[in-house]
Design a protein around this motif. Structure first.
Motif, PDB file in Angstrom:
ATOM      1  N   LEU A  22       4.243   0.093  10.090  1.00  0.00           N
ATOM      2  CA  LEU A  22       2.984  -0.669   9.572  1.00  0.00           C
ATOM      3  C   LEU A  22       1.539   0.102  10.085  1.00  0.00           C
ATOM      4  CD1 LEU A  22       1.852  -2.105  12.372  1.00  0.00           C
ATOM      5  CD2 LEU A  22       3.978  -3.479  12.290  1.00  0.00           C
ATOM      6  N   VAL A  23       0.588  -0.156   9.385  1.00  0.00           N
ATOM      7  CA  VAL A  23      -0.848   0.181   9.709  1.00  0.00           C
ATOM      8  C   VAL A  23      -1.748  -1.069  10.053  1.00  0.00           C
ATOM      9  CG1 VAL A  23      -1.236   0.784   7.256  1.00  0.00           C
ATOM     10  CG2 VAL A  23      -2.483   1.923   9.108  1.00  0.00           C
ATOM     11  N   LEU A  24      -2.449  -0.812  10.861  1.00  0.00           N
ATOM     12  CA  LEU A  24      -3.613  -1.856  11.133  1.00  0.00           C
ATOM     13  C   LEU A  24      -4.757  -0.995  10.541  1.00  0.00           C
ATOM     14  CD1 LEU A  24      -2.135  -1.920  14.614  1.00  0.00           C
ATOM     15  CD2 LEU A  24      -2.693  -4.082  13.434  1.00  0.00           C
ATOM     16  N   SER A  25      -5.426  -1.790   9.413  1.00  0.00           N
ATOM     17  CA  SER A  25      -6.291  -0.854   8.530  1.00  0.00           C
ATOM     18  C   SER A  25      -7.740  -1.438   8.994  1.00  0.00           C
ATOM     19  CB  SER A  25      -5.807  -1.147   7.164  1.00  0.00           C
ATOM     20  OG  SER A  25      -6.129  -2.636   6.830  1.00  0.00           O
ATOM     21  N   GLY A  26      -8.051  -2.177   9.851  1.00  0.00           N
ATOM     22  CA  GLY A  26      -9.173  -2.643  10.101  1.00  0.00           C
ATOM     23  C   GLY A  26      -9.976  -3.208   8.772  1.00  0.00           C
ATOM     24  N   ASP A  27     -11.346  -2.436   8.608  1.00  0.00           N
ATOM     25  CA  ASP A  27     -11.887  -2.891   7.179  1.00  0.00           C
ATOM     26  C   ASP A  27     -11.775  -1.739   6.426  1.00  0.00           C
ATOM     27  OD1 ASP A  27     -12.284  -5.370   8.448  1.00  0.00           O
ATOM     28  OD2 ASP A  27     -14.495  -5.270   8.820  1.00  0.00           O
ATOM     29  N   THR A  28     -11.133  -0.954   6.534  1.00  0.00           N
ATOM     30  CA  THR A  28     -10.781   0.308   5.568  1.00  0.00           C
ATOM     31  C   THR A  28     -10.361  -0.413   4.217  1.00  0.00           C
ATOM     32  OG1 THR A  28     -10.985   1.909   7.370  1.00  0.00           O
ATOM     33  CG2 THR A  28      -9.622   2.788   5.092  1.00  0.00           C
TER      34      THR A  28
ATOM     35  N   LEU B 156      -1.845  -4.221   7.871  1.00  0.00           N
ATOM     36  CA  LEU B 156      -2.456  -5.288   8.576  1.00  0.00           C
ATOM     37  C   LEU B 156      -3.783  -5.324   8.565  1.00  0.00           C
ATOM     38  CD1 LEU B 156       0.684  -5.593   9.555  1.00  0.00           C
ATOM     39  CD2 LEU B 156       0.014  -6.273  11.688  1.00  0.00           C
ATOM     40  N   PRO B 157      -4.550  -5.902   7.724  1.00  0.00           N
ATOM     41  CA  PRO B 157      -6.072  -5.805   7.344  1.00  0.00           C
ATOM     42  C   PRO B 157      -7.001  -6.448   8.521  1.00  0.00           C
ATOM     43  CG  PRO B 157      -5.278  -7.201   5.868  1.00  0.00           C
ATOM     44  CD  PRO B 157      -4.044  -7.024   6.642  1.00  0.00           C
ATOM     45  N   GLY B 158      -8.208  -5.934   8.468  1.00  0.00           N
ATOM     46  CA  GLY B 158      -9.021  -6.902   9.355  1.00  0.00           C
ATOM     47  C   GLY B 158      -9.610  -8.243   8.856  1.00  0.00           C
TER      48      GLY B 158
END
Length: 227
Positions: free
Chosen positions: A154-160, A197-199
């Motif tokens: 999984l990746v926490l992508s923030g607002d990218t 998992l986006p921002g």
């Protein structure tokens, strides 16, 4: 792995909590505006104790409660050095129009702020996070990637990266060309089954975004590394 998330504040920025399981230390990601109370409720329900705060970038809707959380649990906050200045002056990232819309934003900077670099691996709460610098939305935007106990990624992508879209690049510090470069060289190479998992907004996968996200579809494929 236990992964919790909830939207908080007027801009509904997602705050996440990751732990090995109930009753374990945990990592809090992007505690933004009005995140403190729902965060405390999640921690109580699952018996979790924060070990660190990770920040995908410095915009106030993602970092507003970081100082409060860090003080309450005596833990450090991790952020890319290019966005650290926003912790002390969140209005610097809003620009004149943003200041007029949101007013002066005041918040307390965490006492212990640690800087992260591209490719760095953080061992926190028994979880390994890999930092990937993805400038574009802000100069210091990053992804936090990790493996799950079940064998997934999984990746926490923030607002990218969002489901069906990407973060805006028209605020101070944003750069559309850098964003496209980050998407091409840092996001597209991720495995299709990586959970995102986006921002803001719902979760997604790299496979889904590769197939349907208009900002990814027109990008040239990244050049594979040489042996």
């Amino acid at each position: 792995m236990l992964v919790l998330g909830f939207p908080a504040g007027p801009l509904q920025a997602n705050c996440y909590v990751l732990a090995r399981g109930d009753g374990q230390p945990c990592v809090v990601v992007d505690p933004g505006q009005e995140a403190s109370e729902p965060l405390r409720a999640q921690l109580r329900e699952h018996g979790l104790t924060p070990a660190a705060v990770l920040l995908t970038h410095g915009h106030f809707d993602h970092v507003f409660s970081a100082g409060e959380v860090c003080r309450a649990y005596d833990v450090p906050a991790w952020i890319h050095p290019d966005d650290r200045f926003m912790l002390a002056d969140p209005g610097a990232a809003l620009g004149p129009a943003g200041r007029q819309l949101f007013g002066d934003v005041a918040m307390a900077e965490p006492a212990d702020v640690r800087e992260i670099a591209d490719g760095e691996r953080l061992e926190l709460a028994g979880i390994t996070f890999e930092v990937t610098h993805t400038p574009g939305h802000t100069g210091g935007s990053v992804l936090f990637g990790t493996a799950t106990d079940e064998g997934g990624r999984l990746v926490l992508s923030g607002d990218t990266l969002f489901a069906g879209s990407i973060g805006r690049t028209d605020l101070p510090g944003g750069d559309h060309e850098r964003m496209l470069h980050s998407l091409r060289t840092k996001v597209l190479p991720l495995a299709d089954d990586t959970a995102v998992l986006p921002g803001h907004g719902p979760t997604t996968t790299i496979e889904r975004e590769r197939a349907s996200n208009p900002f990814l579809q027109d990008l040239p494929a990244p050049v594979p590394p040489r042996d």
